[in-house]
Design a protein around this motif. Structure first.
Motif, PDB file in Angstrom:
ATOM      1  N   VAL A  38      -3.648  -3.705  52.493  1.00  0.00           N
ATOM      2  CA  VAL A  38      -2.881  -3.056  51.421  1.00  0.00           C
ATOM      3  C   VAL A  38      -1.388  -3.265  51.641  1.00  0.00           C
ATOM      4  O   VAL A  38      -0.654  -3.590  50.701  1.00  0.00           O
ATOM      5  N   ALA A  39      -0.926  -3.086  52.869  1.00  0.00           N
ATOM      6  CA  ALA A  39       0.504  -3.212  53.171  1.00  0.00           C
ATOM      7  C   ALA A  39       1.019  -4.627  52.929  1.00  0.00           C
ATOM      8  O   ALA A  39       2.180  -4.806  52.562  1.00  0.00           O
ATOM      9  N   THR A  40       0.171  -5.617  53.121  1.00  0.00           N
ATOM     10  CA  THR A  40       0.600  -7.009  52.934  1.00  0.00           C
ATOM     11  C   THR A  40       0.230  -7.556  51.561  1.00  0.00           C
ATOM     12  O   THR A  40       0.440  -8.739  51.290  1.00  0.00           O
ATOM     13  N   GLY A  41      -0.333  -6.706  50.701  1.00  0.00           N
ATOM     14  CA  GLY A  41      -0.650  -7.131  49.339  1.00  0.00           C
ATOM     15  C   GLY A  41      -1.857  -8.051  49.240  1.00  0.00           C
ATOM     16  O   GLY A  41      -1.966  -8.819  48.287  1.00  0.00           O
ATOM     17  N   GLN A  42      -2.741  -7.972  50.190  1.00  0.00           N
ATOM     18  CA  GLN A  42      -3.933  -8.817  50.186  1.00  0.00           C
ATOM     19  C   GLN A  42      -5.172  -7.975  49.903  1.00  0.00           C
ATOM     20  O   GLN A  42      -5.132  -6.753  49.954  1.00  0.00           O
ATOM     21  N   SER A  43      -6.259  -8.644  49.617  1.00  0.00           N
ATOM     22  CA  SER A  43      -7.527  -7.945  49.444  1.00  0.00           C
ATOM     23  C   SER A  43      -8.662  -8.883  49.819  1.00  0.00           C
ATOM     24  O   SER A  43      -8.521 -10.104  49.773  1.00  0.00           O
ATOM     25  N   VAL A  44      -9.750  -8.287  50.200  1.00  0.00           N
ATOM     26  CA  VAL A  44     -10.951  -9.029  50.543  1.00  0.00           C
ATOM     27  C   VAL A  44     -12.105  -8.353  49.825  1.00  0.00           C
ATOM     28  O   VAL A  44     -12.253  -7.132  49.899  1.00  0.00           O
ATOM     29  N   GLU A  45     -12.896  -9.129  49.124  1.00  0.00           N
ATOM     30  CA  GLU A  45     -14.034  -8.551  48.422  1.00  0.00           C
ATOM     31  C   GLU A  45     -15.025  -7.983  49.419  1.00  0.00           C
ATOM     32  O   GLU A  45     -15.236  -8.544  50.493  1.00  0.00           O
ATOM     33  N   GLN A  46     -15.620  -6.881  49.066  1.00  0.00           N
ATOM     34  CA  GLN A  46     -16.642  -6.202  49.861  1.00  0.00           C
ATOM     35  C   GLN A  46     -16.169  -5.919  51.292  1.00  0.00           C
ATOM     36  O   GLN A  46     -16.908  -6.084  52.253  1.00  0.00           O
ATOM     37  N   SER A  47     -14.934  -5.464  51.408  1.00  0.00           N
ATOM     38  CA  SER A  47     -14.387  -5.158  52.729  1.00  0.00           C
ATOM     39  C   SER A  47     -14.759  -3.758  53.200  1.00  0.00           C
ATOM     40  O   SER A  47     -14.465  -3.393  54.326  1.00  0.00           O
ATOM     41  N   GLY A  48     -15.387  -2.971  52.362  1.00  0.00           N
ATOM     42  CA  GLY A  48     -15.763  -1.614  52.738  1.00  0.00           C
ATOM     43  C   GLY A  48     -14.669  -0.622  52.391  1.00  0.00           C
ATOM     44  O   GLY A  48     -13.591  -0.988  51.918  1.00  0.00           O
ATOM     45  N   ALA A  49     -14.965   0.621  52.645  1.00  0.00           N
ATOM     46  CA  ALA A  49     -14.022   1.697  52.331  1.00  0.00           C
ATOM     47  C   ALA A  49     -13.470   2.284  53.623  1.00  0.00           C
ATOM     48  O   ALA A  49     -14.149   2.299  54.648  1.00  0.00           O
ATOM     49  N   PRO A  50     -12.244   2.769  53.582  1.00  0.00           N
ATOM     50  CA  PRO A  50     -11.694   3.427  54.775  1.00  0.00           C
ATOM     51  C   PRO A  50     -12.420   4.753  55.025  1.00  0.00           C
ATOM     52  O   PRO A  50     -12.954   5.364  54.108  1.00  0.00           O
ATOM     53  N   SER A  51     -12.429   5.191  56.267  1.00  0.00           N
ATOM     54  CA  SER A  51     -13.108   6.445  56.606  1.00  0.00           C
ATOM     55  C   SER A  51     -12.287   7.666  56.206  1.00  0.00           C
ATOM     56  O   SER A  51     -12.824   8.761  56.117  1.00  0.00           O
ATOM     57  N   SER A  52     -10.997   7.479  55.973  1.00  0.00           N
ATOM     58  CA  SER A  52     -10.115   8.588  55.607  1.00  0.00           C
ATOM     59  C   SER A  52      -9.060   8.084  54.628  1.00  0.00           C
ATOM     60  O   SER A  52      -8.281   7.187  54.963  1.00  0.00           O
ATOM     61  N   ALA A  53      -9.042   8.673  53.450  1.00  0.00           N
ATOM     62  CA  ALA A  53      -8.047   8.270  52.452  1.00  0.00           C
ATOM     63  C   ALA A  53      -6.631   8.581  52.935  1.00  0.00           C
ATOM     64  O   ALA A  53      -5.713   7.778  52.747  1.00  0.00           O
ATOM     65  N   LEU A  54      -6.448   9.716  53.577  1.00  0.00           N
ATOM     66  CA  LEU A  54      -5.123  10.105  54.065  1.00  0.00           C
ATOM     67  C   LEU A  54      -4.652   9.168  55.174  1.00  0.00           C
ATOM     68  O   LEU A  54      -3.519   8.690  55.158  1.00  0.00           O
ATOM     69  N   TYR A  55      -5.531   8.886  56.136  1.00  0.00           N
ATOM     70  CA  TYR A  55      -5.167   7.960  57.210  1.00  0.00           C
ATOM     71  C   TYR A  55      -4.842   6.583  56.623  1.00  0.00           C
ATOM     72  O   TYR A  55      -3.885   5.938  57.033  1.00  0.00           O
ATOM     73  N   HIS A  56      -5.632   6.137  55.669  1.00  0.00           N
ATOM     74  CA  HIS A  56      -5.419   4.833  55.034  1.00  0.00           C
ATOM     75  C   HIS A  56      -4.036   4.776  54.371  1.00  0.00           C
ATOM     76  O   HIS A  56      -3.307   3.795  54.523  1.00  0.00           O
ATOM     77  N   LEU A  57      -3.665   5.836  53.670  1.00  0.00           N
ATOM     78  CA  LEU A  57      -2.354   5.890  53.021  1.00  0.00           C
ATOM     79  C   LEU A  57      -1.227   5.873  54.047  1.00  0.00           C
ATOM     80  O   LEU A  57      -0.266   5.099  53.923  1.00  0.00           O
ATOM     81  N   LEU A  58      -1.339   6.710  55.082  1.00  0.00           N
ATOM     82  CA  LEU A  58      -0.307   6.752  56.122  1.00  0.00           C
ATOM     83  C   LEU A  58      -0.173   5.406  56.821  1.00  0.00           C
ATOM     84  O   LEU A  58       0.934   4.914  57.042  1.00  0.00           O
TER      85      LEU A  58
END
Length: 186
Positions: free
Chosen positions: A44-64
């Motif tokens: 997310v920070a580098t503006g990239q994405s990968v299909e079917q990469s899964g979901a983060p375990s914590s939305a808050l941790y992911h944002l931080l």
């Protein structure tokens, strides 16, 4: 406000917690689940994405983590920084529980939180567990802290409400704290 022995002891507990949580924070490589969380935030920070990469375990941790990685700060230690800071801040919470627990018990609790192996371990993991623990206890503080000053009481109620929202975004561990918080509220 003058400096007392009690203040110095709380600062000692905070410094001890910081040393235990930050020393050699990046010495061990990330575990697979930590690496997955950090990798998703880095994408997310580098503006990239990968299909079917899964979901983060914590939305808050992911944002931080995404915000921390945004300026280019990337390492195993940086990936573990947000939980480490939350673990350090956790040690300060008993200060506001003094009227509820007693001064001595609150101070002992601050030191126990500083050196507890589970709290140290959770603070050194790149996931949302420590964020859940910190925001659950911050929400509890907002519920039980009852100062005489009405303005301070309203401020702590607002802090409790905001931390309850952050708690719900911190991951699956957060749901374990909801019954405790409901009992404290009612």
């Amino acid at each position: 406000m003058r400096l007392t022995v009690e203040h110095l002891l709380y600062w000692t507990a905070l410094l001890l917690a910081a040393a235990m949580r930050l020393f050699a924070l990046g010495a061990m490589p990330l575990y697979p689940h930590e690496a997955h969380n950090a990798w998703l935030a880095w994408l997310v920070a580098t503006g990239q994405s990968v299909e079917q990469s899964g979901a983060p375990s914590s939305a808050l941790y992911h944002l931080l983590q995404s915000f921390i990685f945004l300026p280019g700060f990337t390492s195993d230690a940086v990936a573990r920084l947000a939980p480490a800071v939350a673990g350090i801040a956790l040690v300060a919470l008993p200060w506001w529980w003094r009227s509820w627990l007693g001064r001595g018990a609150a101070l002992v609790l601050a030191f126990l939180l500083a050196i507890d192996p589970w709290m140290v371990a959770f603070s050194r993991m790149a996931d949302g567990t420590m964020l859940s623990i910190f925001f659950a206890l911050l929400t509890l503080t907002g519920i039980v802290y009852d100062p005489m000053d009405e303005a301070i009481r309203l401020r702590w109620q607002a802090i409790g409400a905001i931390s309850a929202g952050l708690l719900l975004a911190s991951g699956a561990m957060a749901w374990s704290f909801l019954p405790l918080l409901a009992v404290a509220l009612f």
